[in-house]
Design a protein around this motif. Structure first.
Motif, PDB file in Angstrom:
ATOM      1  N   HIS A 191       0.083   1.013   3.876  1.00 32.57           N
ATOM      2  CA  HIS A 191       1.399   1.649   3.995  1.00 32.57           C
ATOM      3  C   HIS A 191       2.424   0.576   4.368  1.00 32.57           C
ATOM      4  CE1 HIS A 191       4.624   3.871   6.120  1.00 32.57           C
ATOM      5  NE2 HIS A 191       4.421   4.740   5.150  1.00 32.57           N
ATOM      6  N   VAL A 192       3.407   0.344   3.502  1.00 30.54           N
ATOM      7  CA  VAL A 192       4.389  -0.720   3.737  1.00 30.54           C
ATOM      8  C   VAL A 192       5.552  -0.200   4.581  1.00 30.54           C
ATOM      9  CG1 VAL A 192       6.000  -2.340   2.651  1.00 30.54           C
ATOM     10  CG2 VAL A 192       3.775  -1.876   1.579  1.00 30.54           C
ATOM     11  N   ALA A 193       6.142   0.937   4.162  1.00 34.76           N
ATOM     12  CA  ALA A 193       7.296   1.486   4.886  1.00 34.76           C
ATOM     13  C   ALA A 193       7.621   2.878   4.354  1.00 34.76           C
ATOM     14  CB  ALA A 193       8.515   0.581   4.689  1.00 34.76           C
ATOM     15  N   ASP A 194       8.400   3.625   5.122  1.00 29.60           N
ATOM     16  CA  ASP A 194       9.033   4.860   4.633  1.00 29.60           C
ATOM     17  C   ASP A 194      10.514   4.560   4.458  1.00 29.60           C
ATOM     18  OD1 ASP A 194       6.745   6.458   4.660  1.00 29.60           O
ATOM     19  OD2 ASP A 194       6.990   6.924   6.782  1.00 29.60           O
ATOM     20  N   VAL A 195      11.057   4.874   3.295  1.00 27.10           N
ATOM     21  CA  VAL A 195      12.489   4.691   3.044  1.00 27.10           C
ATOM     22  C   VAL A 195      13.042   6.014   2.497  1.00 27.10           C
ATOM     23  CG1 VAL A 195      14.251   3.366   1.814  1.00 27.10           C
ATOM     24  CG2 VAL A 195      12.116   2.250   2.513  1.00 27.10           C
ATOM     25  N   ALA A 248       7.263   7.429   1.054  1.00 23.71           N
ATOM     26  CA  ALA A 248       6.302   6.421   1.521  1.00 23.71           C
ATOM     27  C   ALA A 248       6.059   5.394   0.415  1.00 23.71           C
ATOM     28  CB  ALA A 248       4.986   7.097   1.901  1.00 23.71           C
ATOM     29  N   TYR A 249       6.000   4.129   0.787  1.00 23.52           N
ATOM     30  CA  TYR A 249       5.712   3.047  -0.169  1.00 23.52           C
ATOM     31  C   TYR A 249       4.361   2.435   0.200  1.00 23.52           C
ATOM     32  CZ  TYR A 249      10.447   3.508  -1.907  1.00 23.52           C
ATOM     33  OH  TYR A 249      11.592   4.003  -2.482  1.00 23.52           O
ATOM     34  N   VAL A 250       3.414   2.475  -0.751  1.00 31.06           N
ATOM     35  CA  VAL A 250       2.036   2.078  -0.474  1.00 31.06           C
ATOM     36  C   VAL A 250       1.597   0.989  -1.451  1.00 31.06           C
ATOM     37  CG1 VAL A 250      -0.373   2.872  -0.421  1.00 31.06           C
ATOM     38  CG2 VAL A 250       1.444   4.325   0.515  1.00 31.06           C
ATOM     39  N   ASP A 251       1.031  -0.076  -0.886  1.00 28.62           N
ATOM     40  CA  ASP A 251       0.581  -1.244  -1.654  1.00 28.62           C
ATOM     41  C   ASP A 251      -0.935  -1.193  -1.827  1.00 28.62           C
ATOM     42  OD1 ASP A 251      -0.317  -3.759  -2.455  1.00 28.62           O
ATOM     43  OD2 ASP A 251       0.366  -4.800  -0.649  1.00 28.62           O
ATOM     44  N   VAL A 292       5.540   6.262  -3.395  1.00 27.73           N
ATOM     45  CA  VAL A 292       5.620   5.234  -4.438  1.00 27.73           C
ATOM     46  C   VAL A 292       4.398   4.339  -4.255  1.00 27.73           C
ATOM     47  CG1 VAL A 292       6.872   3.215  -5.289  1.00 27.73           C
ATOM     48  CG2 VAL A 292       8.129   5.296  -4.671  1.00 27.73           C
ATOM     49  N   LEU A 293       3.534   4.337  -5.262  1.00 26.38           N
ATOM     50  CA  LEU A 293       2.225   3.693  -5.139  1.00 26.38           C
ATOM     51  C   LEU A 293       2.062   2.560  -6.152  1.00 26.38           C
ATOM     52  CD1 LEU A 293      -0.731   3.739  -4.012  1.00 26.38           C
ATOM     53  CD2 LEU A 293      -1.256   5.389  -5.837  1.00 26.38           C
ATOM     54  N   LEU A 294       1.911   1.350  -5.644  1.00 23.84           N
ATOM     55  CA  LEU A 294       1.514   0.226  -6.497  1.00 23.84           C
ATOM     56  C   LEU A 294      -0.014   0.248  -6.592  1.00 23.84           C
ATOM     57  CD1 LEU A 294       2.106  -2.499  -8.014  1.00 23.84           C
ATOM     58  CD2 LEU A 294       1.675  -3.632  -5.823  1.00 23.84           C
ATOM     59  N   GLN A 305       7.773  -7.137  -0.231  1.00 23.12           N
ATOM     60  CA  GLN A 305       9.073  -7.786  -0.044  1.00 23.12           C
ATOM     61  C   GLN A 305      10.196  -6.935  -0.674  1.00 23.12           C
ATOM     62  OE1 GLN A 305       9.968 -10.363   1.794  1.00 23.12           O
ATOM     63  NE2 GLN A 305      12.093 -10.035   1.150  1.00 23.12           N
ATOM     64  N   ALA A 306       9.920  -6.407  -1.872  1.00 30.61           N
ATOM     65  CA  ALA A 306      10.914  -5.564  -2.558  1.00 30.61           C
ATOM     66  C   ALA A 306      11.214  -4.294  -1.760  1.00 30.61           C
ATOM     67  CB  ALA A 306      10.403  -5.209  -3.954  1.00 30.61           C
ATOM     68  N   VAL A 307      10.157  -3.703  -1.165  1.00 37.01           N
ATOM     69  CA  VAL A 307      10.341  -2.486  -0.345  1.00 37.01           C
ATOM     70  C   VAL A 307      11.181  -2.808   0.885  1.00 37.01           C
ATOM     71  CG1 VAL A 307       9.157  -0.749   1.058  1.00 37.01           C
ATOM     72  CG2 VAL A 307       8.215  -1.392  -1.178  1.00 37.01           C
ATOM     73  N   ARG A 308      10.922  -3.973   1.510  1.00 35.01           N
ATOM     74  CA  ARG A 308      11.714  -4.364   2.690  1.00 35.01           C
ATOM     75  C   ARG A 308      13.197  -4.529   2.315  1.00 35.01           C
ATOM     76  NH1 ARG A 308       6.789  -6.796   4.284  1.00 35.01           N
ATOM     77  NH2 ARG A 308       7.189  -8.710   3.138  1.00 35.01           N
TER      78      ARG A 308
END
Length: 472
Positions: free
Chosen positions: A332-336, A340-343, A441-443, A465-468
């Motif tokens: 889990h990278v971040a919530d924006v 949720a953005y997951v790598d 959003v899942l990569l 990095q893009a999510v940040r």
């Protein structure tokens, strides 16, 4: 050079096939034991010349740019796992009656008397995580252990080093198993089987057969996945020691001789008194990080091997709590803005991506790269109901786009042609546009990364990095 231990290496002519991560330690170890070592290597690049110089300084002979010719007087070949079985070198060895071992076979033969038991893990996906979980559980039980094989410490270093271990948690690939005919683990697990590396093995049957070698001669437990019948079939076909048991793991309620899940708990009905009636609580599902279904399955497999080794229930719980997964595995990278953005950049094949998509209800999927001969119809058809949208990147993205058109025509698709360093930022921005609060959003690319990135780690880093940047 038969099936027993080789105790006297003095003056034996051994050819090591391939430099790289396994070849260099093998050459050094054999040279140290007094063998006359020749290393042959296909490539002749700067890295190979650097490794060759290091070995030649010790007195090892190195032949660069010719990996096909069998050196005179060779009595044994020790090969890097990646070398395909159909190479001319191996045909020449076969004709000359010269045995071929892999690095795992060599490590197995070089064990000292009374050496550590091996608990072994293979499978198309989840091997590394399961072996790391297993090592964490064994450590929590106070055992001296280390995760070895494709990860961390080299098996040869673990076997020949001064550090003394009680038990080794060993990750094995299908390549390594192919070249390890005399390996006999205490207990072993095959986590799952899906088409992978078929270009190397030649067929799914050959691939499965090599995976199944991990069960040969097991003493205590052959651990299989109840949701993957092929793994149970391999247990049936294995020639094991008298009294060795088949132990299943399931995400459902376990039957006797199984581990499974009941009301948010991991439970054991295999290594308990009166398993017809009793179950032992091992841990909470929440102790597994992340608690995605396929990762809970990994934890159950690790727990089964640890329990087969006699580890108490509380060590399973503590070991799972102490475990931190590697980067780029459903991280889990971040919530924006409620998304949720997951790598899961490590999902480099369709089987891993299928497991990843199944962990979320509504997904904007970022996928694509090098397909390695894979097809995507089954994956897309199975996940169609979960897809809010898809953003496609990489060389073989058209294969995924066509599968989406066939099986999920209503899902909006953004097709990105660009392959420069800014491509991932654009992919994440497009995904954000498609996503709604509550979505993920899942990569999970279902493809290898080398068309655009050095490796899956760099791809995952670019995503994070893009999510940040979005969040900022």
């Amino acid at each position: 050079m038969g099936s027993g231990q080789v105790t006297d290496w003095q003056g034996k002519h051994v050819t090591v096939a391939g430099l790289g991560v396994s070849g260099v330690p093998a050459a050094k170890a054999l040279h140290g034991l007094g063998a006359k070592v020749t290393v042959v290597n296909d490539g002749d690049d700067a890295r190979a010349r650097e490794q060759a110089a290091e070995l030649e300084a010790l007195g090892v002979t190195v032949r660069l740019g010719d990996g096909d010719t069998l050196p005179d007087s060779t009595e044994l070949i020790v090969t890097a796992p990646g070398w395909k079985p159909d190479k001319p070198l191996f045909a020449a060895a076969d004709a000359a009656g010269v045995p071929v071992w892999g690095d795992v076979e060599l490590a197995w033969r070089l064990r000292k008397p009374g050496a550590a038991d091996w608990l072994a893990v293979t499978g198309t996906n989840g091997k590394t995580t399961t072996v790391q979980m297993l090592a964490s559980i064994l450590e929590a039980a106070g055992l001296r252990t280390v995760a070895v094989g494709n990860i961390g410490v080299s098996l040869l270093d673990a076997v020949l080093g001064d550090e003394e271990y009680d038990v080794l948690a060993v990750e094995l690939s299908s390549y390594q198993l192919h070249w390890a005919p005399s390996l006999r683990a205490h207990s072993a697990a095959v986590l799952n089987l899906a088409p992978d590396h078929l270009d190397w093995h030649g067929s799914m049957e050959a691939y499965a057969k090599d995976k199944g070698r991990i069960y040969e001669g097991n003493r205590v437990a052959c651990v299989y996945n109840t949701a993957d019948k092929a793994t149970e079939d391999l247990v049936r076909e294995a020639d094991v020691e008298e009294g060795c048991r088949a132990i299943g793991f399931t995400l459902g309620t376990p039957g006797p001789s199984q581990l499974g899940v009941v009301e948010g708990l991991l439970v054991d009905r295999a290594f308990v008194e009166n398993r017809q009636k009793n179950a032992q609580e091992l841990a909470e599902v929440a102790d597994v990080k992340p608690a995605a279904p396929h990762n809970v399955a990994n934890a159950l497999a690790a727990a089964a091997l640890a329990r087969a080794y006699g580890v108490p229930a509380n060590a399973v719980r503590d070991g799972l709590r102490n475990f931190t997964p590697d980067a780029h595995r459903i991280a889990h990278v971040a919530d924006v803005d409620g998304v949720a953005y997951v790598d899961d950049s490590k999902a480099t094949n369709t089987h891993a991506t299928q497991a990843s998509l199944a962990a979320y209800d509504s997904v904007v999927w970022i996928a694509g790269g090098l397909a390695k001969g894979a097809t995507f119809d089954e994956l897309v058809a199975g996940a169609a109901g979960r897809l809010r949208g898809a953003v496609l990147i990489g060389r073989d993205r058209a294969l995924i786009r066509e599968a989406l058109a066939r099986h999920a025509p209503e899902v909006p698709v953004v097709d990105l042609e660009r392959t420069d360093t800014g491509a991932m930022l654009q992919a994440v921005q497009e995904a954000r546009r498609l996503a709604r609060p509550g979505d993920t959003v899942l990569l999970a690319p279902a493809c290898a990364s080398m068309d655009m990135f050095a490796n899956y780690n760099k791809r995952g880093d670019a995503f994070a990095q893009a999510v940040r940047e979005l969040g900022a």
